[in-house]
Design a protein around this motif. Sequence first.
Motif, mmCIF file in Angstrom:
data_model
loop_
_atom_site.group_PDB
_atom_site.id
_atom_site.type_symbol
_atom_site.label_atom_id
_atom_site.label_comp_id
_atom_site.label_asym_id
_atom_site.label_seq_id
_atom_site.Cartn_x
_atom_site.Cartn_y
_atom_site.Cartn_z
ATOM 1 N N ALA A 171 0.828 -1.200 0.000
ATOM 2 C CA ALA A 171 0.000 0.000 0.000
ATOM 3 C C ALA A 171 0.867 1.257 0.000
ATOM 4 O O ALA A 171 0.573 2.234 -0.691
ATOM 5 N N LYS A 174 2.360 1.741 -3.478
ATOM 6 C CA LYS A 174 1.349 2.213 -4.430
ATOM 7 C C LYS A 174 1.088 3.699 -4.218
ATOM 8 O O LYS A 174 0.958 4.465 -5.184
ATOM 9 N N HIS A 252 -5.172 1.228 -1.909
ATOM 10 C CA HIS A 252 -4.907 -0.218 -1.954
ATOM 11 C C HIS A 252 -5.801 -0.845 -0.900
ATOM 12 O O HIS A 252 -5.497 -0.814 0.284
ATOM 13 N N GLU A 311 -6.130 -9.228 -9.567
ATOM 14 C CA GLU A 311 -5.225 -8.665 -8.575
ATOM 15 C C GLU A 311 -3.875 -9.367 -8.569
ATOM 16 O O GLU A 311 -2.861 -8.741 -8.240
ATOM 17 N N THR A 315 -1.047 -6.699 -8.851
ATOM 18 C CA THR A 315 -0.147 -6.633 -7.700
ATOM 19 C C THR A 315 1.255 -7.100 -8.070
ATOM 20 O O THR A 315 2.250 -6.528 -7.594
#
Length: 328
Positions: A171, A174, A252, A311, A315
């Motif tokens: 997170a 990102k 995220h 994802e 990811t």
Amino acid sequence: MDIHRRTLLRLTAAAGGIATLPATLFAQPAYPSQPVKLVIPFTAGSTTDVVGRIVGERLQQSLGQPCVVDNRPGAGGTLGASAVVNAAADGHTVLIHSTGHVANAALYPGLKYDTLNDFTPVTMLASMPNVLVVPPDRGFTSLQDLVRKVKAGPQKFVYGSSGSGSASHIAGEKFRIATGIEVAHIPYRGTPQALTDLMGGRLDWFLAPLALAAPLVQGGKLAALAIGAPKRSPLLPQVPTTAESGFGDADHLFWVGMFVAARTPERTVAHLHAETVRALKTSEVRARLDKLGADAAPMPQQAFAQQVREEIVSTTALIRRAGIRIDS
């Protein structure tokens, strides 16, 4: 032909018809036929564990069998996931995992299982936004203010995570990429230690799950700049969303979901899905999740499976772009 012979022929024909019926009708006992083990690959008291226990307590009422929690922490959740893959694929061993499940395919190249092909996603259980929290005395007035100050002097700032490759680390990266900042990262051995150092002023910010952030913000120990959700939270109504702050692409979302081994019979998966969704829709479960700052998130099985597939791709791309390594 006498009556006894005709009767014998009819019985023989009927037996032959039974023999042609699918073997699965006889091979599959009623589900569940024994206690259901909920394997949670994190420590007791973690967000994933608490969500799993809330759902499990309600689920066992409708399944008619105990739902027993089995915490198997370690290696980012891969130890618990491996245990489910290696167990009997009959629906009696269930994996309760988080967003970390889709990240591990990229973080652990030596995994002994295939995240996509060795598991059947059943449903998402709950989702929970992250909150960007800072020490109250740092002087950040908004998320835009933080970004502006970091860009002006990136060497002055550092953010923390609960560990390299953890959900908070992903997170954080990102957020870093979405805002265009450069900043040092310090991995910790869990969220509590990172939050302690944040409150002590040794970090500048941390992306914490809402359940952990809310009481610290409400108690004045931390300040919240933004919440990564489509709308504001009733727990922190004064905190704007990242989209309101001008950084909608920085979110995220943290979620907890249910999985079984891929070889589990479809009929068993369908029954487990239906009963889990029913549990998630009860007012009791929703109220308990609300107190955590989590939203009950029942999904059609195929929709959750599609999200997991997407994802894994997104990811993995983020991890590679950010250069995230579990030993960094």
